[in-house]
Motif scaffolding. Sequence first.
Motif, PDB file in Angstrom:
ATOM      1  N   HIS A 143       0.836  -1.202   0.000  1.00 58.63           N
ATOM      2  CA  HIS A 143       0.000   0.000   0.000  1.00 58.63           C
ATOM      3  C   HIS A 143       0.869   1.249   0.000  1.00 58.63           C
ATOM      4  CE1 HIS A 143      -3.813  -2.175   0.593  1.00 58.63           C
ATOM      5  NE2 HIS A 143      -3.015  -3.079   1.162  1.00 58.63           N
ATOM      6  N   THR A 144       0.530   2.142  -0.923  1.00 58.85           N
ATOM      7  CA  THR A 144       1.257   3.403  -1.060  1.00 58.85           C
ATOM      8  C   THR A 144       0.243   4.553  -1.006  1.00 58.85           C
ATOM      9  OG1 THR A 144       1.085   3.804  -3.454  1.00 58.85           O
ATOM     10  CG2 THR A 144       2.696   2.150  -2.744  1.00 58.85           C
ATOM     11  N   PRO A 145       0.692   5.792  -0.832  1.00 58.10           N
ATOM     12  CA  PRO A 145      -0.241   6.934  -0.813  1.00 58.10           C
ATOM     13  C   PRO A 145      -1.059   7.080  -2.095  1.00 58.10           C
ATOM     14  CG  PRO A 145       1.889   7.587   0.067  1.00 58.10           C
ATOM     15  CD  PRO A 145       2.068   6.222  -0.481  1.00 58.10           C
ATOM     16  N   LEU A 146      -0.548   6.538  -3.225  1.00 63.58           N
ATOM     17  CA  LEU A 146      -1.259   6.641  -4.504  1.00 63.58           C
ATOM     18  C   LEU A 146      -2.111   5.408  -4.799  1.00 63.58           C
ATOM     19  CD1 LEU A 146       1.511   8.203  -6.797  1.00 63.58           C
ATOM     20  CD2 LEU A 146      -0.282   9.359  -5.512  1.00 63.58           C
ATOM     21  N   GLY A 147      -2.131   4.447  -3.863  1.00 61.66           N
ATOM     22  CA  GLY A 147      -2.866   3.201  -4.085  1.00 61.66           C
ATOM     23  C   GLY A 147      -1.933   2.011  -4.010  1.00 61.66           C
ATOM     24  N   PRO A 148      -2.497   0.801  -3.892  1.00 60.32           N
ATOM     25  CA  PRO A 148      -1.646  -0.389  -3.755  1.00 60.32           C
ATOM     26  C   PRO A 148      -0.915  -0.755  -5.047  1.00 60.32           C
ATOM     27  CG  PRO A 148      -3.952  -1.014  -3.830  1.00 60.32           C
ATOM     28  CD  PRO A 148      -3.919   0.477  -3.785  1.00 60.32           C
ATOM     29  N   ILE A 149       0.301  -1.255  -4.873  1.00 58.79           N
ATOM     30  CA  ILE A 149       1.048  -1.882  -5.968  1.00 58.79           C
ATOM     31  C   ILE A 149       0.911  -3.386  -5.779  1.00 58.79           C
ATOM     32  CG2 ILE A 149       3.387  -2.388  -6.780  1.00 58.79           C
ATOM     33  CD1 ILE A 149       4.087   0.536  -6.205  1.00 58.79           C
ATOM     34  N   VAL A 150       0.441  -4.090  -6.808  1.00 59.81           N
ATOM     35  CA  VAL A 150       0.309  -5.554  -6.745  1.00 59.81           C
ATOM     36  C   VAL A 150       1.479  -6.175  -7.495  1.00 59.81           C
ATOM     37  CG1 VAL A 150      -1.104  -7.552  -7.352  1.00 59.81           C
ATOM     38  CG2 VAL A 150      -2.200  -5.461  -6.502  1.00 59.81           C
ATOM     39  N   LYS A 171      -9.673 -11.319  -2.755  1.00 61.85           N
ATOM     40  CA  LYS A 171      -8.789 -10.230  -2.342  1.00 61.85           C
ATOM     41  C   LYS A 171      -8.299  -9.430  -3.556  1.00 61.85           C
ATOM     42  CE  LYS A 171      -6.334  -7.731   0.468  1.00 61.85           C
ATOM     43  NZ  LYS A 171      -6.981  -6.804   1.406  1.00 61.85           N
ATOM     44  N   LEU A 172      -7.953 -10.140  -4.625  1.00 59.47           N
ATOM     45  CA  LEU A 172      -7.497  -9.451  -5.835  1.00 59.47           C
ATOM     46  C   LEU A 172      -8.602  -8.553  -6.394  1.00 59.47           C
ATOM     47  CD1 LEU A 172      -5.625 -12.452  -7.505  1.00 59.47           C
ATOM     48  CD2 LEU A 172      -4.543 -10.424  -6.525  1.00 59.47           C
ATOM     49  N   ALA A 173      -9.836  -9.099  -6.430  1.00 60.57           N
ATOM     50  CA  ALA A 173     -10.966  -8.316  -6.936  1.00 60.57           C
ATOM     51  C   ALA A 173     -11.285  -7.147  -6.007  1.00 60.57           C
ATOM     52  CB  ALA A 173     -12.186  -9.222  -7.095  1.00 60.57           C
ATOM     53  N   GLU A 174     -11.143  -7.389  -4.715  1.00 61.39           N
ATOM     54  CA  GLU A 174     -11.405  -6.329  -3.729  1.00 61.39           C
ATOM     55  C   GLU A 174     -10.452  -5.156  -3.941  1.00 61.39           C
ATOM     56  OE1 GLU A 174     -10.174  -6.443   0.673  1.00 61.39           O
ATOM     57  OE2 GLU A 174     -12.185  -7.323   0.662  1.00 61.39           O
ATOM     58  N   LEU A 175      -9.195  -5.459  -4.197  1.00 60.18           N
ATOM     59  CA  LEU A 175      -8.216  -4.403  -4.469  1.00 60.18           C
ATOM     60  C   LEU A 175      -8.581  -3.652  -5.747  1.00 60.18           C
ATOM     61  CD1 LEU A 175      -4.973  -6.398  -3.622  1.00 60.18           C
ATOM     62  CD2 LEU A 175      -5.744  -4.365  -2.393  1.00 60.18           C
ATOM     63  N   GLY A 176      -8.969  -4.421  -6.772  1.00 60.85           N
ATOM     64  CA  GLY A 176      -9.328  -3.803  -8.046  1.00 60.85           C
ATOM     65  C   GLY A 176     -10.560  -2.925  -7.971  1.00 60.85           C
ATOM     66  N   ASP A 177     -11.491  -3.282  -7.093  1.00 57.35           N
ATOM     67  CA  ASP A 177     -12.754  -2.534  -6.970  1.00 57.35           C
ATOM     68  C   ASP A 177     -12.713  -1.479  -5.869  1.00 57.35           C
ATOM     69  OD1 ASP A 177     -13.982  -3.877  -9.043  1.00 57.35           O
ATOM     70  OD2 ASP A 177     -14.802  -5.449  -7.755  1.00 57.35           O
ATOM     71  N   SER A 178     -11.595  -1.349  -5.182  1.00 58.64           N
ATOM     72  CA  SER A 178     -11.521  -0.381  -4.080  1.00 58.64           C
ATOM     73  C   SER A 178     -11.632   1.042  -4.604  1.00 58.64           C
ATOM     74  CB  SER A 178     -10.203  -0.551  -3.311  1.00 58.64           C
ATOM     75  OG  SER A 178      -9.099  -0.266  -4.154  1.00 58.64           O
ATOM     76  N   GLU A 179     -11.984   1.937  -3.727  1.00 51.11           N
ATOM     77  CA  GLU A 179     -12.217   3.328  -4.136  1.00 51.11           C
ATOM     78  C   GLU A 179     -10.963   3.949  -4.736  1.00 51.11           C
ATOM     79  OE1 GLU A 179     -13.653   7.529  -2.091  1.00 51.11           O
ATOM     80  OE2 GLU A 179     -14.069   5.648  -1.071  1.00 51.11           O
ATOM     81  N   GLN A 180      -9.812   3.681  -4.114  1.00 48.92           N
ATOM     82  CA  GLN A 180      -8.560   4.251  -4.609  1.00 48.92           C
ATOM     83  C   GLN A 180      -8.079   3.539  -5.865  1.00 48.92           C
ATOM     84  OE1 GLN A 180      -5.284   4.100  -1.808  1.00 48.92           O
ATOM     85  NE2 GLN A 180      -4.562   6.118  -2.410  1.00 48.92           N
ATOM     86  N   GLY A 181      -8.354   2.240  -5.958  1.00 47.48           N
ATOM     87  CA  GLY A 181      -7.918   1.452  -7.105  1.00 47.48           C
ATOM     88  C   GLY A 181      -6.452   1.086  -7.025  1.00 47.48           C
ATOM     89  N   VAL A 182      -6.064   0.089  -7.815  1.00 50.85           N
ATOM     90  CA  VAL A 182      -4.675  -0.387  -7.823  1.00 50.85           C
ATOM     91  C   VAL A 182      -3.824   0.554  -8.671  1.00 50.85           C
ATOM     92  CG1 VAL A 182      -3.156  -2.243  -8.637  1.00 50.85           C
ATOM     93  CG2 VAL A 182      -5.262  -2.790  -7.387  1.00 50.85           C
TER      94      VAL A 182
END
Length: 547
Positions: A143-150, A171-182
């Motif tokens: 997790h970074t200030p600009l969003g997660p790096i996968v 979990k992968l889909a949850e990250l992709g659908d999060s408000e901040q996005g990947v």
Amino acid sequence: MTPLGGVGEIGKNMWVLEIGDEMLIIDSGVKFPENDLLGIDLVIPDFDYVLKNKEKVNGIVLTHGHLDHIGGLPYLLKELKVPVYGTKLTLGLLEGNLKEHNLLKDTRLKVVHSGKAVKVGNFTVDFIRVNHSIADTCALAIHTPLGPIVYASDFKFDQTPIDGEVADFHKLAELGDSEQGVLALFSDSTNVEREGYTLSEKVVGETVDEIFRDARERIIIATFASNIHRIQQIVDAAFKYNRKIAFTGRSMINNVDIARRLGYLQIPDDMIVDIRDCSSLPDSQIVLLTTGSQGEPYAALTRMARGDHYHINIKEGDTVMISASAIPGNEKFVGQTINKLYRRGANVIYEDVSGVHVSGHASQEELKLMLNLVKPKYFVPTHGEYRHLYKHAALAEKTGISRDNIYIAEVGDKIKFTDEKIAKEGNIQSGDILIDGLGIGDVGNIVLRDRKLLSEDGIIIVVVTIDKKGNILVGPDIITRGFVYIRESEELIEAATKRVKDSLKECEESNITEWSVLKNTIRNSLNNYIYQKIKRNPMILPVIMEV
């Protein structure tokens, strides 16, 4: 993000993530030498940039326990004292490496379970379960200030895994659908040239069962020592068909011990026999699990095929199964081993003729699925040669990622991510460090060039004894190695000796006593003559002794 290896090559995987004044290291692997690296044992990343900034490094996170991801750590941890985070099997395999280097006591190993998150300094890292050819493999979400790096360097999506642990799609889909996005996806490019889906590991189990059912004599199986699920399927088939199992090959024995101790491999104690006791059992009751699936010259299977193994050699009626695909560059060695096995009367089963191996890497449809689950803003293909990275970039474009948001990295590129763009910020010192025996980085291009020359044309040593005035007292004497057989080339050696003697006489008459000049004279007198006579360019080494 900066790659120190693993892009434009297979192996040596290592990335460095920097946010402000903090750094996180992802994996640190080795690469096995290609044929032109004569005498080299291993290749590791250049750690110079990390060591110059060691006070910024918060820790090291690991995806899985293959040597191309953890093999460089013993060399890095000698200089860098930071905690290492990984799953139980990954750290179990790493412990063995660290013990060999006497580093285990000084290293902080932190076990993380898949599905959990861990704080590494100010970095939060999710360990996300994926499938691969080794148990306990994870993708990482940092997790970074600009969003997660996968970071998903080695994975496939196996719907029927041996251990029942499917990849964590949720979990992968949850990250992709999060408000901040990947923010960015770094994804495995190894099998990008393969269409469709990679087959399940269970397919190999079905083939193994057929082989056990049909075999009447000994069964000898070579596979990667780290493929614990493959080993478990072989053990299960041995149990079903009432066979005892023996292990040979250092890495096979070590990995089986570690996997059993940690609960990843279930083998009844009374099934295991020492390889030295195999001769006391009927051939129909023996399975031998060995290293050597890559045709390595000193691996157990190769020695059996040559007939110089300490305890077991191939004989007529043996069934030999090579349950692995040849790593690029090893095809010739594997082919030679297979030929030798056939010569000894074995029935050989290998990937090209039977389904005895499936890959641990995602094919095109799984790569697309990862991209569509994660929905990254930016995409960086990793873990592959340049053509793999290029084709993976094209595949990502087809799923809707803009070409401007895709970056094909070179080792040493500092890749900067902002809200607006992905771009190269500069380069750092990077490349290969060569390991030869106990020497680290002491072999470079000049030494390799000399080794190549010696291997091709041999060496001529010219020994001359002179006095302080430069007068020749003894010699010149010519000694050769790897050049010609002296007894069959006496005329050539005598003529060469005469040319050297005549050249040195001219120096003597001109009162030339400088050793550097005398050595150049010896070289010049022989170089053209030898090439004209037999079209070879051996290394010429003058040795001058003064008395």
